[in-house]
Design an enzyme around this catalytic site. Structure first.
Site, PDB file in Angstrom:
ATOM      1  CD  GLU A  96      46.805  36.456  36.534  1.00 47.18           C
ATOM      2  OE1 GLU A  96      46.573  36.221  37.747  1.00 47.18           O
ATOM      3  OE2 GLU A  96      46.909  37.618  36.087  1.00 47.18           O
TER       4      GLU A  96
ATOM      5  CD  GLU B  76      43.455  41.687  39.853  1.00 50.09           C
ATOM      6  OE1 GLU B  76      43.470  42.421  40.867  1.00 50.09           O
ATOM      7  OE2 GLU B  76      43.891  40.527  39.851  1.00 50.09           O
TER       8      GLU B  76
END
Length: 585
Positions: free
Chosen positions: A456, A354
């Site tokens: 994910e 991220e």
């Protein structure tokens, strides 16, 4: 044919005024060939638009070019759309060219693209948006990081929540200094649901399956007609898996349920730094070791998630207090400890998680910190593929931090610093997915020629189970059919009390919920369990099968032969020659 260009000020937040503008005729009049008419509503989109034979165009560009390329689909339905030269909305201050569109259908998937250039700043993000006047609702349908010295490609798409008699497709810049947005080669192509699905099926046949020709001959080399051929798939080539957590340890029903379905796994939290070293120097890999033993004993591949998480909320508390040389020593120790322990055990590592949204380490260690992470990780485990991983890249259009262009620009920036990237991780935590936009983003990122994984995938828990399942199926079908996607991981680890992050596949007794039913149905659809047949008059038996490992058995009268073969991705037919010999081979 086009209507005359016009100027229009639309306060998007005020529905009554919008309707008054419509009634007063403030919008340009329809061109003679618009997107349909009231009488067209019962006719399929392929008939209305006359594009029944149009195939989806996967072309995309991430580089800025001195001149725009020709429009995809020759412009699609924008060839006939009315134009507005200067378009504004009061609440967002947009100033751009725009297209007026009539009779847009909610049953249609729209693919949009154009080339964009700005005046003013060196670069700025530009969004394409669709505004439906009936409910004054706008939707972001694509973004591009645009420059003032060359043309950038914007590709996106959308499906409307409800049909619209009048809509406006317009552009918005995130920079207040961008005075002019220039558009060239704009295209809007509609696809009916049948067309969209057929494109996916065609791609699956092309990239996930392969044609096979089994030729059978006797000991003299003569063709054998009528030999029985049996083919059974042993393993699947495409990695399709799920997150797991410590709750699977010692839980036989959970383990059996998991290994029956998946060939890939990722640990939900157990490898994250806060889990393996909650206090300085006190490492604990016991749970991660147990999970790895389960994975390896089940012949399941594992992704390593993650080495560093840039979000300070998930950085170990003791690490947040470190600065300078102390922090540098701590991160070097983290990489060394983790990757030396698990060298060769994980096929991937999410090195920097991220980082499009957060910059904890680079903010404290300098702009070359990520380059150092990747270099150290590559030396520690040269067999692992190293990934960046981030959210909102395919999930939403409005997050400019993680647009396809933002991702590509960050990769190029780090590459200039010496980082050699090997994989693109897209988390895929979806609300209601915009499937045409998902495909467009994958098209753009696919131009980077790196493995792309949906890492994910889940659907928001704000939806009921049935809706979750419907949205999940669309995302999985789109990912599996896209040529740039190399693997899919679900974020459906079951924790305590049968809880999951957002979406569970089963209840506490491992009875499928609707999302689990979708997964089982697709797994069945995407494998070739068994193929039976006989050789023709040329001694051949032909079939198409999903990529993977296979067992082959051939028999004729009292002669038999067995063997194995693998199907890897290729445009060529796989040819297998089998000779049936009497006596010892």
């Amino acid at each position: 044919m086009e209507a005359a260009a016009a100027s229009l000020l639309l306060p998007r937040a005020h529905l009554k005024l919008l309707l008054l503008l419509l009634a007063a005729g403030s919008l340009p009049q329809r061109a003679s060939a618009d997107l349909g008419s009231e009488s067209d509503r019962s006719v399929s989109p392929s008939h209305v638009y006359g594009d029944g034979g149009v195939r989806y165009d996967y072309r995309a560009y991430t580089e800025c070019k001195p001149h725009p390329e020709p429009a995809l689909y020759n412009g699609g339905v924008l060839r006939w759309a009315s134009k507005i030269a200067d378009f504004r909305t009061e609440d967002e201050g947009n100033y751009s060219p725009a297209f007026v569109l009539y009779n847009m259908s909610a049953a249609v998937a729209y693919s949009f693209s154009c080339w964009v250039k700005i005046d003013g700043p060196a670069s700025a993000h530009v969004k394409a948006k669709i505004l439906t006047l009936e409910n004054a609702a706008s939707q972001c349908i694509g973004t591009a990081l645009v420059r003032n010295d060359c043309w950038s490609f914007l590709k996106g798409g959308f499906a409307l929540n409800s049909s619209s008699q009048t809509s406006i497709l317009y552009f918005q810049t995130a920079s207040t200094n961008a005075s002019t947005i220039s558009i060239r080669s704009a295209s809007l192509q509609p696809f009916s649901p049948d067309q969209w699905n057929q494109h996916r099926e065609d791609r699956i046949q092309l990239i996930r399956k392969r044609f096979v020709n089994v030729h059978v001959s006797d000991g003299n080399g003569s063709r054998v007609v009528g030999a029985k051929v049996a083919v059974r798939q042993i393993t699947r080539d495409f990695p399709f898996g799920s997150a797991i957590s410590r709750s699977i340890i010692g839980n036989k029903p959970y383990q059996e349920w998991f290994t029956k379905r998946f060939n890939a796994a990722v640990f939900e939290n157990e490898l994250k730094w806060y889990a393996t070293e909650p206090s300085p120097g006190k490492e604990d890999y016991a749970v991660a070791d147990e999970l790895l033993r389960f994975v390896q004993s089940s012949d399941v591949m594992a992704r390593g998630h993650n080495i560093f998480w840039e979000d300070p909320r998930y950085t170990p508390a003791w690490v947040k207090n470190l600065t300078g040389s102390q922090l540098r020593a701590a991160v070097a120790g983290r990489i060394s400890s983790l990757l030396s322990r698990y060298k060769g055990d994980f096929v991937h590592w999410d090195v920097s998680n991220e980082m499009l949204h957060f910059d904890f380490y680079e903010n404290r260690l300098g702009g070359n910190a990520t380059a150092e992470f990747f270099d150290t990780a590559r030396r520690a485990d040269p067999l692992a593929t190293l990934f960046l991983n981030d959210f909102n890249v395919v999930e939403v259009c409005d997050d400019l931090s993680s647009s396809a262009d933002s991702y590509a620009a960050r990769l190029r920036q780090l590459a200039d610093g010496g980082v050699t990237f090997e994989g693109i991780g897209l988390e895929g935590h979806f609300g209601k997915p915009n499937i045409p936009y998902v495909r467009a983003v994958l098209d753009k990122l696919g131009t980077l020629r790196l493995p792309i994984w949906l890492t994910e995938v889940d659907i928001s828990g704000s939806f009921d189970h049935k809706t979750q399942a419907a949205y999940l199926e669309e995302v999985l079908r789109e990912g599996f059919a896209h040529p740039a996607v190399d693997g899919i991981m679900l974020w459906t680890a079951m924790g305590a009390n049968a809880s999951c992050y957002q979406m569970c596949l089963t209840d506490a007794n491992f009875t499928n919920l609707p999302a689990g039913e979708v997964v089982d149905r697709l797994l069945e659809e995407w494998q070739t369990r068994e193929v039976l047949g006989a050789t023709n008059d040329r001694g051949s038996f032909n079939f198409s099968a999903f990529l993977g490992e296979y067992k082959l058995s051939v028999s004729y009268q009292n002669l038999t032969a067995e063997g194995t073969f693998s199907l890897a991705r290729s445009d060529d037919t796989k040819h297998i020659n089998v000779r049936l010999l009497s006596g010892p081979a």
